[in-house]
Structures are given as structure tokens and as C-alpha cells.
Design a protein around this motif. Structure first.
Motif, PDB file in Angstrom:
ATOM      1  N   LEU A  10       0.824  -1.205   0.000  1.00 38.66           N
ATOM      2  CA  LEU A  10       0.000   0.000   0.000  1.00 38.66           C
ATOM      3  C   LEU A  10       0.860   1.258   0.000  1.00 38.66           C
ATOM      4  CD1 LEU A  10      -2.742  -0.910   2.653  1.00 38.66           C
ATOM      5  CD2 LEU A  10      -2.816  -1.217   0.168  1.00 38.66           C
ATOM      6  N   PRO A  11       0.426   2.302  -0.716  1.00 39.19           N
ATOM      7  CA  PRO A  11       1.133   3.585  -0.639  1.00 39.19           C
ATOM      8  C   PRO A  11       1.031   4.164   0.768  1.00 39.19           C
ATOM      9  CG  PRO A  11      -0.370   3.520  -2.523  1.00 39.19           C
ATOM     10  CD  PRO A  11      -0.701   2.335  -1.677  1.00 39.19           C
ATOM     11  N   LYS A  12       1.944   5.041   1.103  1.00 36.94           N
ATOM     12  CA  LYS A  12       1.899   5.689   2.411  1.00 36.94           C
ATOM     13  C   LYS A  12       0.621   6.516   2.524  1.00 36.94           C
ATOM     14  CE  LYS A  12       6.913   5.970   3.012  1.00 36.94           C
ATOM     15  NZ  LYS A  12       8.084   6.860   3.212  1.00 36.94           N
ATOM     16  N   GLY A  13       0.020   6.499   3.707  1.00 36.40           N
ATOM     17  CA  GLY A  13      -1.199   7.262   3.919  1.00 36.40           C
ATOM     18  C   GLY A  13      -2.080   6.657   4.991  1.00 36.40           C
ATOM     19  N   SER A  14      -3.285   7.205   5.139  1.00 33.08           N
ATOM     20  CA  SER A  14      -4.244   6.747   6.142  1.00 33.08           C
ATOM     21  C   SER A  14      -5.275   5.829   5.497  1.00 33.08           C
ATOM     22  CB  SER A  14      -4.953   7.941   6.790  1.00 33.08           C
ATOM     23  OG  SER A  14      -4.031   8.766   7.471  1.00 33.08           O
ATOM     24  N   TYR A  15      -5.738   4.824   6.254  1.00 32.92           N
ATOM     25  CA  TYR A  15      -6.662   3.833   5.716  1.00 32.92           C
ATOM     26  C   TYR A  15      -7.724   3.446   6.749  1.00 32.92           C
ATOM     27  CZ  TYR A  15      -3.216   3.274   1.989  1.00 32.92           C
ATOM     28  OH  TYR A  15      -2.369   3.523   0.939  1.00 32.92           O
ATOM     29  N   ILE A  16      -8.844   2.950   6.241  1.00 31.81           N
ATOM     30  CA  ILE A  16      -9.910   2.390   7.069  1.00 31.81           C
ATOM     31  C   ILE A  16      -9.929   0.882   6.857  1.00 31.81           C
ATOM     32  CG2 ILE A  16     -12.379   2.344   7.559  1.00 31.81           C
ATOM     33  CD1 ILE A  16     -11.171   4.993   8.219  1.00 31.81           C
ATOM     34  N   LEU A  17      -9.857   0.119   7.952  1.00 32.65           N
ATOM     35  CA  LEU A  17      -9.941  -1.336   7.875  1.00 32.65           C
ATOM     36  C   LEU A  17     -11.265  -1.776   8.457  1.00 32.65           C
ATOM     37  CD1 LEU A  17      -7.391  -4.068   8.532  1.00 32.65           C
ATOM     38  CD2 LEU A  17      -9.451  -4.054   9.947  1.00 32.65           C
ATOM     39  N   LYS A  18     -11.940  -2.699   7.746  1.00 31.91           N
ATOM     40  CA  LYS A  18     -13.209  -3.234   8.233  1.00 31.91           C
ATOM     41  C   LYS A  18     -13.168  -4.758   8.213  1.00 31.91           C
ATOM     42  CE  LYS A  18     -15.913  -0.683   5.480  1.00 31.91           C
ATOM     43  NZ  LYS A  18     -17.160  -0.100   4.928  1.00 31.91           N
ATOM     44  N   VAL A  19     -13.733  -5.340   9.262  1.00 32.59           N
ATOM     45  CA  VAL A  19     -13.856  -6.786   9.375  1.00 32.59           C
ATOM     46  C   VAL A  19     -15.342  -7.090   9.526  1.00 32.59           C
ATOM     47  CG1 VAL A  19     -13.234  -8.842  10.691  1.00 32.59           C
ATOM     48  CG2 VAL A  19     -11.602  -6.937  10.504  1.00 32.59           C
ATOM     49  N   GLN A  20     -15.921  -7.800   8.547  1.00 33.91           N
ATOM     50  CA  GLN A  20     -17.357  -8.058   8.574  1.00 33.91           C
ATOM     51  C   GLN A  20     -17.645  -9.551   8.581  1.00 33.91           C
ATOM     52  OE1 GLN A  20     -19.710  -6.046   5.644  1.00 33.91           O
ATOM     53  NE2 GLN A  20     -21.620  -6.595   6.666  1.00 33.91           N
ATOM     54  N   GLU A  21     -18.467  -9.947   9.572  1.00 33.01           N
ATOM     55  CA  GLU A  21     -18.947 -11.317   9.675  1.00 33.01           C
ATOM     56  C   GLU A  21     -20.461 -11.260   9.865  1.00 33.01           C
ATOM     57  OE1 GLU A  21     -18.220 -15.167  12.583  1.00 33.01           O
ATOM     58  OE2 GLU A  21     -18.737 -13.224  13.398  1.00 33.01           O
ATOM     59  N   LYS A  22     -21.197 -11.593   8.811  1.00 27.12           N
ATOM     60  CA  LYS A  22     -22.655 -11.519   8.835  1.00 27.12           C
ATOM     61  C   LYS A  22     -23.086 -10.115   9.267  1.00 27.12           C
ATOM     62  CE  LYS A  22     -23.204 -16.483   9.659  1.00 27.12           C
ATOM     63  NZ  LYS A  22     -23.725 -17.543  10.541  1.00 27.12           N
ATOM     64  N   ASN A  23     -23.807  -9.976  10.398  1.00 28.09           N
ATOM     65  CA  ASN A  23     -24.285  -8.665  10.825  1.00 28.09           C
ATOM     66  C   ASN A  23     -23.312  -7.921  11.728  1.00 28.09           C
ATOM     67  OD1 ASN A  23     -26.699  -8.735   9.449  1.00 28.09           O
ATOM     68  ND2 ASN A  23     -27.775  -9.796  11.101  1.00 28.09           N
TER      69      ASN A  23
END
Length: 489
Positions: free
Chosen positions: A466-479
Motif C-alpha cells: 500500500l502507498p503511504k497514507g491513512s486507511y480504514i480497515l473493516k472486518v465483517q462477519e454476517k451482521n
């Protein structure tokens, strides 16, 4: 806009009609006239000369019918109509490319364009102003106490301050700004910002849905006033609901809810442009709502509702469904010397303060000494969301859908990402184990740059590419959906 009273053609009064009947007819006409005069008074106001740098007060009480449901396609159409009414120079001032820095550039202070984005409404022509106000009206609720009417009334207070000795270069109804962060779109991600002194709204959209309604700041000086013959108290419903909530507590409950800290202002406002890092407290303080009776819980929810109903009815209903489902994980707190059973003893003097803090909801109400009216208090209040502020930087999920609102993002504070910042990989620690969860990483424009699948309570993600910078990480399991931010060094 003056309301016109329809008066029928004169009728002949025959001698057979009694004097009592005549008097009843005259009384009815008088009542109708008084009704129209009373309702018309609120809409009276002075127009402004469109191109002055610090214009004279203008008529903010433009209030055509407000739809109760938000139509994002209509918001976009009205936003485009306003944009197209502007010169190219004005367009470049109004519409900016979204960045987290710009999203957090908002303020409650009378600091002009130095601490906020967009175009000044007081610089617009009358026709342009009408189009701009339509965009604002589109997204705010139609309640007589909240939403668009509250916006108008708080804006009117700026003219009242100027009429009572405050500098019109800092306080007047023309000192309001409107900004688009990214181009308004029915499919893309963008943010609508508007406000000025004592008002700030930050509403985020993506794929035709509202994905964030906060931060949302309202304030007022003086707390009540009469201007041009009309009486105003646009924040009395918020204060009254909070006072009633606190007065319902027993003496022992009040002792638990009372904070030792003294607050000179709301903790979570204004934006970073005023030097606040906007970090929510890591632990809940005060009294757990789970210990209260059903009637007391309803009073807490009623206090919350006065903020949520600043949005359209569909979004408000969905957000309230989520906040209601979390009521037993919510805490309330206050400062001051209020006593059980006495609503007027709360939020009555300088440094008095109230807070509602849930898994997602965050509301503060603070009393300060007046700035212009120094012998009186004035109000500062903010609605924030632990999870959905700024629409999770335009990568969040819809909050205007009741069927999904209750099962949306788990608390960001329940997810740990380390090291952060990181160079090559991050470790994501979840509060519960997940099975075959989808892991996505998005950049600040909302573009997905990584997608994978994993299981467990501890997940490793490779970010070296990934390029340098800020990111949002999401982990989704069903609801269940967990979210967090990280920085790639």
C-alpha cells in the motif's frame, strides 16, 4: 412571506338574524385574522443586499414545505442547481476534494472562513441564496422545534447579537458557509458541510444513502430572545429534556451520575481546526442507564431524540432504532448542584453540564457565561457518534436503513490495530472471534485497496504494497462489522 387572509364578499345581514349571530360571526373572523397574523410573524424578516462582504441581516425565514423523508437524488439535484448558479470562481470555493483534514475543518467560533470550508452565504445573490438554503433544508428535519427551523432560529440569533452591541463583522446571519467535499452524487461518496458561529453540520453520503450525520454542533446566545416581535428559544427543548431526565434520578443515582471534572465547554467540539484532537474518552463515566426504570430510560431516549430529529425522519428513525437497542450500554452524567425532582435546578448556571454516552451515541450540553450578554449563560451542545462521525471518512455504511441500523458497526474502540503507524503488516485484535470474515481496507477516497478473508480474534494483514497514507480497515462477519483506522508509513 406574508400570509394573505381571504375575506369573503360582503353578505347582507337580514333583520331576522339576531345580534348574537352577528357577534359570533365577527368573533370568528377576528380569530382567523389573529391566527394568520401570529403564524405570519415568524416568517417576517429583512432582506439583504446580496454582494456585501458583511451584509445587513437578511431574511433567513424562507421556509417552503419540507419533505419528511430524505430524497438523496433530490439533494443532489438541488446541490447541482446551486453549483450551476455560481461563477467558476465561486464553484471552486464551494466544492473541494475530500480530505480528512478538510472534513475536520469546522468550528463553533465567529472565525469566518479561516476555520471552515466553502462559500459564504452572505456573498450570494438573492437567487443563489434561495438555492443554497434549499440544499440545507433538504437534509434537515421538518420538526417545528428541530431541524431546519432550529437552523433558522439560531441564525436569527446572530442578527439579535448584532442588534444588541455585538460587531456585525463577527455576528450576522450572512456569516454562514456551505461546502461540498467531493461532487454531490447519487452513487459516489461526498460530504455536505454548512454552518457558522454556533452551528456546524457535517453530513456524509455514499451510494445514495446517508452514512454519517455527525459531528453536529448547535449553540445559542442568549438562551431566549425576542426579535422583530417574535419570541425565540430554539434550544429550550434540548435543555428541558435533559433537565427532566436528570430530575427523574434519585439522590443516590445523582451521586453516581455526578462528575468531578469541571467543563468550560463541550469535550468533543469543535473540530481540529480549533485545536481539539476529538478523542473520545476511553471509559464510560457516570450512571449506567441499565440500572434505571423503563420510564427513566424513556426520558434518556427523549433527550437523545431532540438531537437525532435534526435529520430527516427516515434517517432519524433508523438512528434512534440503533440508539434504543443500545440503551442498556449507555451512561448519563452531569455537573452542577441539581437536586432530585427539581428539573430547573439542572443546567442553570455557568459550568453546568450534561452528557449521554452510549456504544455509538455521544451528546453533550454545556452552560457557559455569555460573551455578548455577560450577565447570562448561553448554551453549547454537540451530537457525535463513536462509530459514524464523518461517515467513517466516507467509507462507512448506510445509517438511514432501520433494518440494518441496529446491527451496524461495533465500537471502533473495541478493535485494536498495531503497530500503528506500520510499515509492512498490522495485527488486528477483535473483541470476539470471527469465522470467514471479510477484511477490507479502503483509502480516504473510499476506494477499496485490499480485500481478503480470515477467521479468529487476531488477524494479520499485509500492507507492504500500500502507498503511504491513512486507511480504514473493516472486518465483517454476517451482521457484525468492526472498523478501525491505521496509517501506512
Amino acid at each position: 412571506m406574508q400570509k394573505k387572509l381571504y375575506i369573503p364578499e360582503p353578505v347582507k345581514i337580514h333583520s331576522a338574524i339576531s345580534l348574537e349571530s352577528v357577534l359570533l360571526l365577527v368573533s370568528a373572523v377576528c380569530v382567523i385574522a389573529l391566527f394568520y397574523a401570529s403564524n405570519g410573524a415568524r416568517e417576517a424578516g429583512s432582506m439583504f443586499d446580496g454582494l456585501q462582504e458583511n451584509p445587513a441581516p437578511f431574511n433567513y425565514n424562507f421556509a417552503p414545505p419540507v419533505p419528511s423523508d430524505l430524497d438523496v437524488s433530490q439533494v443532489v439535484a438541488d446541490a447541482e442547481a446551486f453549483y450551476n448558479s455560481l461563477s467558476s470562481a465561486q464553484q471552486s470555493t464551494l466544492q473541494l476534494s475530500y480530505t480528512t483534514t478538510l472534513a475536520r475543518k469546522w468550528s463553533n467560533l465567529p472565525c469566518g472562513s479561516g476555520c471552515r470550508n466553502g462559500i459564504q452565504l452572505g456573498s450570494l445573490t438573492s437567487a443563489q441564496l434561495t438555492l443554497a438554503k434549499q440544499v440545507i433544508q433538504d437534509v434537515l428535519g421538518a420538526s417545528s422545534d428541530n431541524g431546519y427551523q432550529e437552523y433558522l432560529d439560531i441564525t436569527t440569533a446572530e442578527d439579535y447579537l448584532a442588534a444588541n452591541g455585538a460587531s456585525s463583522s463577527q455576528y450576522n446571519s450572512g456569516l454562514r458557509w456551505l461546502a461540498f467535499l467531493n461532487a454531490p452524487s447519487e452513487t459516489g461518496a461526498w460530504m455536505l458541510q454548512f454552518g457558522g458561529h454556533h452551528y456546524a453540520a457535517n453530513i456524509a453520503f455514499n451510494n445514495g444513502h446517508v452514512i454519517g450525520a455527525t459531528p453536529f454542533f448547535v449553540a445559542l446566545e442568549p438562551t431566549t430572545f425576542t426579535y422583530n416581535g417574535v419570541s425565540y428559544g430554539p434550544m429550550e427543548d434540548e435543555r428541558t429534556a435533559l433537565r427532566t431526565m436528570l430530575a427523574s434520578l434519585s439522590s443516590s443515582e445523582l451521586a453516581t451520575a455526578k462528575l468531578n471534572t469541571t467543563f468550560s465547554d463541550c469535550l468533543m467540539s469543535p473540530g481540529e481546526s480549533n485545536g481539539n484532537n476529538n478523542t473520545f474518552p476511553s471509559t464510560k463515566q457516570g450512571l449506567a442507564v441499565s440500572a434505571l426504570t423503563s420510564a427513566q430510560k424513556d426520558l434518556v431516549l427523549e433527550a437523545v431524540r431532540n438531537y437525532v430529529e435534526d435529520m430527516d425522519s427516515v434517517t432519524a428513525k433508523a438512528v434512534m432504532a440503533r440508539y434504543t437497542s443500545e440503551i442498556d450500554q449507555t451512561y448519563i452524567a452531569f455537573t452542577g448542584n441539581g437536586t432530585a425532582g427539581s428539573a430547573t435546578s439542572f443546567l442553570a448556571s455557568n459550568s453546568n453540564y450534561a452528557r449521554i454516552d452510549g456504544p455509538t451515541v455521544w451528546i453533550e450540553f454545556a452552560c457557559q457565561n455569555g460573551v455578548v450578554f455577560q450577565n447570562q449563560i448561553h448554551y453549547h451542545s454537540v451530537w457525535r457518534d463513536h462509530v459514524h462521525d464523518y461517515g467513517v471518512d466516507l467509507s462507512g455504511d448506510a445509517i438511514d436503513n432501520t433494518s440494518t441500523a441496529v446491527h451496524q458497526l461495533e465500537l471502533s474502540r473495541n478493535i485494536s490495530i498495531y503497530p500503528n503507524p506500520a510499515d509492512s503488516q498490522i495485527v488486528v485484535v477483535l473483541p470476539l472471534e470471527v469465522a470467514d470474515a471479510v477484511i477490507t481496507v479502503s483509502d480516504m477516497s473510499g476506494r477499496t485497496v485490499y480485500r481478503g478473508m480470515d477467521s479468529g480474534a487476531r488477524i494479520i494483514v499485509d500492507i507492504q504494497s500500500l502507498p503511504k497514507g491513512s486507511y480504514i480497515l473493516k472486518v465483517q462477519e454476517k451482521n457484525r462489522l468492526y472498523a478501525g483506522k491505521f496509517i501506512r508509513n
